[in-house]
Design a protein around this motif. Structure first.
Motif, PDB file in Angstrom:
ATOM      1  N   HIS A   1       1.042   4.354 -11.655  1.00 37.24           N
ATOM      2  CA  HIS A   1       1.217   4.018 -10.234  1.00 37.24           C
ATOM      3  C   HIS A   1       1.170   2.512 -10.003  1.00 37.24           C
ATOM      4  CE1 HIS A   1      -3.134   3.244  -9.370  1.00 37.24           C
ATOM      5  NE2 HIS A   1      -2.657   2.628  -8.310  1.00 37.24           N
ATOM      6  N   GLU A   2       0.262   1.803 -10.680  1.00 36.74           N
ATOM      7  CA  GLU A   2       0.135   0.358 -10.437  1.00 36.74           C
ATOM      8  C   GLU A   2       1.413  -0.395 -10.795  1.00 36.74           C
ATOM      9  OE1 GLU A   2      -3.631  -2.138 -10.749  1.00 36.74           O
ATOM     10  OE2 GLU A   2      -3.937  -0.594 -12.278  1.00 36.74           O
TER      11      GLU A   2
ATOM     12  N   ASN B   1       2.107   1.937  -3.459  1.00 37.30           N
ATOM     13  CA  ASN B   1       1.061   2.539  -4.288  1.00 37.30           C
ATOM     14  C   ASN B   1       0.954   4.034  -4.028  1.00 37.30           C
ATOM     15  OD1 ASN B   1      -0.954   0.641  -5.971  1.00 37.30           O
ATOM     16  ND2 ASN B   1      -0.122  -0.534  -4.272  1.00 37.30           N
TER      17      ASN B   1
ATOM     18  N   ALA C   1       4.431   0.542  -8.478  1.00 39.37           N
ATOM     19  CA  ALA C   1       4.218   0.022  -7.119  1.00 39.37           C
ATOM     20  C   ALA C   1       4.455  -1.483  -7.064  1.00 39.37           C
ATOM     21  CB  ALA C   1       2.802   0.361  -6.654  1.00 39.37           C
TER      22      ALA C   1
ATOM     23  N   LEU D   1      -7.677   3.704  -2.965  1.00 39.71           N
ATOM     24  CA  LEU D   1      -7.228   2.408  -3.471  1.00 39.71           C
ATOM     25  C   LEU D   1      -8.324   1.358  -3.376  1.00 39.71           C
ATOM     26  CD1 LEU D   1      -3.612   2.422  -1.990  1.00 39.71           C
ATOM     27  CD2 LEU D   1      -4.203   2.490  -4.420  1.00 39.71           C
TER      28      LEU D   1
ATOM     29  N   GLU E   1       0.838  -1.205   0.000  1.00 37.73           N
ATOM     30  CA  GLU E   1       0.000   0.000   0.000  1.00 37.73           C
ATOM     31  C   GLU E   1       0.870   1.250   0.000  1.00 37.73           C
ATOM     32  OE1 GLU E   1      -2.590   2.248   3.284  1.00 37.73           O
ATOM     33  OE2 GLU E   1      -3.399   0.267   2.815  1.00 37.73           O
TER      34      GLU E   1
ATOM     35  N   ARG F   1      -0.977  -8.395  -9.181  1.00 41.37           N
ATOM     36  CA  ARG F   1      -0.636  -7.980  -7.821  1.00 41.37           C
ATOM     37  C   ARG F   1      -0.504  -9.252  -7.000  1.00 41.37           C
ATOM     38  NH1 ARG F   1      -4.913  -9.051  -4.713  1.00 41.37           N
ATOM     39  NH2 ARG F   1      -7.037  -8.847  -5.542  1.00 41.37           N
TER      40      ARG F   1
END
Length: 458
Positions: A256-257, A113, A260, A144, A110, A445
């Motif tokens: 961002h995804e 992210n 991260a 999120l 988190e 993820r």
């Protein structure tokens, strides 16, 4: 591995897993994108550069943005330097120092992210209009949660549009109504960021400049005037606002995804390999100046990007993480032209959907021996090594050809700076890495959606 470099998946779909006669032919040969893209990635009632099917339309949009994402521009950008200093020295270093001092367990996925969102929105919109999720945990958790809540329904949009339309017509929708509310929240958030950036569009303050937003809006306005017979109407300007919002939202979500996820898996691998972590730290400490928390009253400085790029182990660690854990392992559909030939097969019917995917390209053991193992040293070899050149042909974390990821240089620059900031001064070790296996999705993820590490002072 069982059936060779080309496999027929269905009546009008094939998958390829080779460079010559496959990847090179399809992705650098001008094969058009499939309608799969605008179905899945459209927003604000329009589509972004990434979703544009036609090559001409895409080329026009790409020319508008290519400069501000070029490596030379990014490395010389005073605005990106201001964003980087703010995020590293004002936001993340205090957080890392607290974690290391208390020796507490930290869920880093988190946090990554938040870090990546603050970086990309700061560059697109300027720091005042961008997110500050590192320092606002409750807001980032809400954002999120809403952002990811819709993803479980992506399959229907991607692969079964007819079934989706039929289910809605019958009053038995496959996608629940609350997804509409979630989409509206995300779009309103994106429009608000654009409107804040617009207030600073003339700013020359590096902290405030909305570099990407300004470049895109001004280029779209110029294109609109050049292609219109009259002055733009209010309707035209309203549509332009949505075009800008759609494009920038696509950049910040993709940006961002992927970053991260790369940081999360990189931290995981290094946390399991303390000796390699120490080697990397020794290399990072050769930078001048070091990327370290500023001392009281000192003006923080960053090393040159050329010196960071010259660190072979840092580059190898990132490349190997992107190979073993590609953040987008999924398909990149294209359509065959007439009389297509691929992987030794000829006269493939036109408009056949053809896909390659990083997941399988990166597992070719002829190119990457022991492909399931994370071995950064495979990327360190004498200059001009044929093995390295072959690996780079097959490396597909950012795609290839004219439609490869426009933000690849931004992502690599950001990731290198973050890794340097963390591992120059801190150590990490695993506390809980259950569920690090990736989910089966276009953008992946960890199945647990978390990674818990312990930080220490190096």
């Amino acid at each position: 591995m069982k059936h060779g470099p080309i496999v027929r998946l269905g009546p009008s779909e094939i998958s390829i897993n080779c460079y010559e006669g496959g990847l090179r032919t399809v992705y650098t040969g001008g094969y058009e994108k499939h309608e799969w893209y605008p179905r899945l990635f459209g927003s604000f009632g329009t589509i972004s550069m990434f979703s544009m099917v036609g090559t001409k339309q895409h080329s026009i949009r790409k020319r508008m943005l290519a400069n501000v994402y070029s490596k030379s521009y990014l490395q010389g950008s005073s605005q990106l330097k201001a964003v980087t200093r703010t995020i590293l020295f004002d936001r993340i270093f205090p957080i890392l120092k607290d974690y290391a001092s208390s020796e507490s367990s930290v869920e880093v996925h988190e946090l990554n992210n938040a870090l990546a969102l603050d970086f990309i929105t700061g560059y697109i919109f300027g720091v005042p209009a961008g997110s500050n999720f590192l320092q606002e945990p409750s807001l980032r958790q809400k954002w999120l949660s809403i952002y990811h809540s819709r993803k479980i329904f992506e399959f229907y949009i991607q692969e079964t549009p007819t079934l989706l339309s039929l289910s809605e017509a019958l009053g038995i929708p496959l996608i629940p109504k609350w997804c509409t509310t979630a989409n509206e929240y995300m779009e309103n958030w994106g429009l608000e960021a654009c409107d804040k950036a617009d207030e600073n569009i003339s700013s020359t303050d590096p902290m405030t400049e909305p570099v990407v937003y300004r470049q895109l809006k001004q280029a779209l306005e110029k294109h609109l005037i050049a292609t219109s017979d009259s002055e733009p109407s209010e309707k035209d300007l309203a549509q332009l606002r949505l075009e800008v919002a759609c494009e920038t939202f696509d950049h910040l979500t993709a940006g961002h995804e992927t970053s991260a996820l790369t940081l999360t898996y990189l931290f995981w691998e290094l946390s399991k390999n303390p000796e390699l972590q120490d080697q990397l730290r020794r290399e990072l400490r050769t930078l001048s100046p070091n990327v370290v928390p500023p001392t009281s009253g000192a003006s923080p400085k960053l090393p040159s990007h050329k010196s960071i790029d010259a660190l072979p182990l840092l580059d190898a660690v990132i490349m190997e993480t992107l190979r073993v854990h590609p953040p987008i392992p999924g398909i990149q559909p294209r359509l065959t032209p007439a009389d297509a030939s691929l992987a030794g097969y000829h006269n493939i019917p036109p408009n056949t959907r053809v896909n390659a995917q990083a997941y399988s390209l990166h597992k070719n053991d002829d190119v990457f021996p022991n492909p399931d193992s994370w071995l950064p040293n495979r990327w360190i070899a004498p200059p001009g090594s044929s093995e390295i050149d072959e690996m780079k042909h097959w490396f597909w974390a950012f795609g290839s050809g004219g439609r490869m990821c426009i933000g690849s240089h931004f992502a690599l620059q950001e990731i290198k700076l973050v890794v340097a900031a963390l591992y120059t001064s801190f150590t990490t070790s695993v506390v809980d890495d259950q569920g690090m296996e990736p989910i089966d999705a276009y953008t992946t993820r960890p199945t647990s959606n978390k990674l818990v590490l312990k930080f220490g002072l190096a």
